[in-house]
Design a protein around this motif. Structure first.
Motif, short mmCIF file in Angstrom:
data_model
loop_
_atom_site.label_atom_id
_atom_site.label_comp_id
_atom_site.label_asym_id
_atom_site.label_seq_id
_atom_site.Cartn_x
_atom_site.Cartn_y
_atom_site.Cartn_z
N TYR A 64 -0.32 -6.14 -14.64
CA TYR A 64 0.42 -4.88 -14.68
C TYR A 64 -0.36 -4.19 -13.15
O TYR A 64 0.31 -3.99 -12.24
N PHE A 65 -1.68 -4.23 -13.04
CA PHE A 65 -2.41 -3.67 -11.85
C PHE A 65 -2.09 -4.37 -10.84
O PHE A 65 -1.88 -3.83 -9.62
N SER A 66 -2.37 -5.93 -10.83
CA SER A 66 -2.16 -6.62 -9.89
C SER A 66 -0.79 -6.56 -9.05
O SER A 66 -0.62 -6.54 -7.87
N ASN A 67 0.22 -6.38 -9.97
CA ASN A 67 1.77 -6.46 -9.72
C ASN A 67 1.96 -5.06 -8.79
O ASN A 67 2.46 -5.12 -7.71
N LEU A 68 1.40 -4.09 -9.28
CA LEU A 68 1.54 -2.69 -8.79
C LEU A 68 0.62 -2.74 -7.44
O LEU A 68 1.20 -2.17 -6.30
N PHE A 69 -0.40 -3.29 -7.27
CA PHE A 69 -1.33 -3.37 -6.22
C PHE A 69 -0.46 -4.35 -5.18
O PHE A 69 -0.41 -3.86 -3.94
N LYS A 70 0.20 -5.17 -5.40
CA LYS A 70 0.98 -6.18 -4.44
C LYS A 70 2.02 -5.30 -3.87
O LYS A 70 2.60 -5.22 -2.83
N GLU A 71 2.82 -4.38 -5.05
CA GLU A 71 4.02 -3.76 -4.18
C GLU A 71 3.57 -2.81 -3.25
O GLU A 71 4.28 -2.69 -2.13
N ARG A 72 2.22 -2.09 -3.54
CA ARG A 72 1.55 -1.11 -2.70
C ARG A 72 1.19 -1.75 -1.29
O ARG A 72 1.40 -1.23 -0.13
N TYR A 73 0.74 -2.57 -1.20
CA TYR A 73 -0.30 -3.48 -0.45
C TYR A 73 0.29 -4.52 0.25
O TYR A 73 -0.27 -5.39 1.31
N GLY A 74 1.21 -5.07 -0.36
CA GLY A 74 1.76 -6.28 0.15
C GLY A 74 1.05 -7.68 -0.06
O GLY A 74 1.51 -9.07 0.08
N VAL A 75 0.00 -7.66 -0.98
CA VAL A 75 -0.90 -8.80 -1.09
C VAL A 75 -1.65 -8.48 -2.43
O VAL A 75 -1.63 -7.19 -2.97
N TYR A 76 -1.75 -9.52 -3.32
CA TYR A 76 -2.53 -9.22 -4.47
C TYR A 76 -4.18 -9.01 -4.34
O TYR A 76 -4.53 -8.93 -3.12
N PRO A 77 -4.77 -8.13 -5.07
CA PRO A 77 -6.12 -7.59 -4.95
C PRO A 77 -7.09 -8.51 -4.40
O PRO A 77 -7.98 -8.28 -3.47
N SER A 78 -7.17 -9.79 -4.83
CA SER A 78 -8.16 -10.76 -4.34
C SER A 78 -7.93 -11.29 -3.11
O SER A 78 -8.83 -11.27 -2.16
N ARG A 79 -6.45 -11.49 -2.84
CA ARG A 79 -6.47 -11.78 -1.34
C ARG A 79 -6.55 -10.39 -0.17
O ARG A 79 -7.18 -10.75 0.68
N TYR A 80 -6.31 -9.30 -0.88
CA TYR A 80 -6.71 -8.09 0.01
C TYR A 80 -8.08 -8.02 0.39
O TYR A 80 -8.60 -7.66 1.47
N ARG A 81 -9.05 -8.44 -0.62
CA ARG A 81 -10.52 -8.44 -0.49
C ARG A 81 -10.74 -9.38 0.43
O ARG A 81 -11.61 -9.12 1.43
N ARG A 82 -10.30 -10.75 0.60
CA ARG A 82 -10.75 -11.74 1.48
C ARG A 82 -10.15 -11.50 2.72
O ARG A 82 -10.61 -11.65 3.89
N MET A 83 -9.12 -10.86 3.07
CA MET A 83 -8.19 -10.50 4.35
C MET A 83 -9.17 -9.41 5.13
O MET A 83 -9.37 -9.01 6.15
N ASN A 84 -9.66 -8.31 4.30
CA ASN A 84 -10.24 -7.18 4.86
C ASN A 84 -11.82 -7.14 4.85
O ASN A 84 -12.56 -6.09 5.22
N ARG A 85 -12.55 -8.27 4.39
CA ARG A 85 -13.91 -8.28 4.53
C ARG A 85 -14.48 -8.81 5.70
O ARG A 85 -14.05 -9.55 6.25
#
Length: 85
Positions: A64-85
């Motif tokens: 549920y968290f991952s899906n909400l995160f993807k809705e808001r930020y356009g990517v799943y949390p783990s990808r968000y971390r990889r893209m922004n570090r």
């Protein structure tokens, strides 16, 4: 919302309506937005597992968290971390 109502000695339904009037969004949407902002901060600032970040921000269901995160930020949390570090 019920906890806030108790703190302010107000009716929860009234507070909910007031929040919608002032922000244009229901309490649950506002709360999710705040939780997801904090989750995004933790994802970038810590090495916590995504499941730990989810739990820390109030989400017990990782999917549920991952899906909400993807809705808001356009990517799943783990990808968000990889893209922004």
């Amino acid at each position: 919302l019920k906890s806030l109502a108790v703190q302010f000695n107000a009716n929860a339904a009234y507070l909910g309506q007031l929040l919608i009037r002032e922000t244009g969004e229901p309490f649950s949407s506002h709360l999710n937005a705040c939780r997801l902002r904090k989750a995004a901060e933790l994802i970038l600032a810590t090495d916590q597992e995504i499941s730990e970040v989810a739990e820390h921000t109030g989400y017990l269901n990782l999917g549920y968290f991952s899906n909400l995160f993807k809705e808001r930020y356009g990517v799943y949390p783990s990808r968000y971390r990889r893209m922004n570090r």
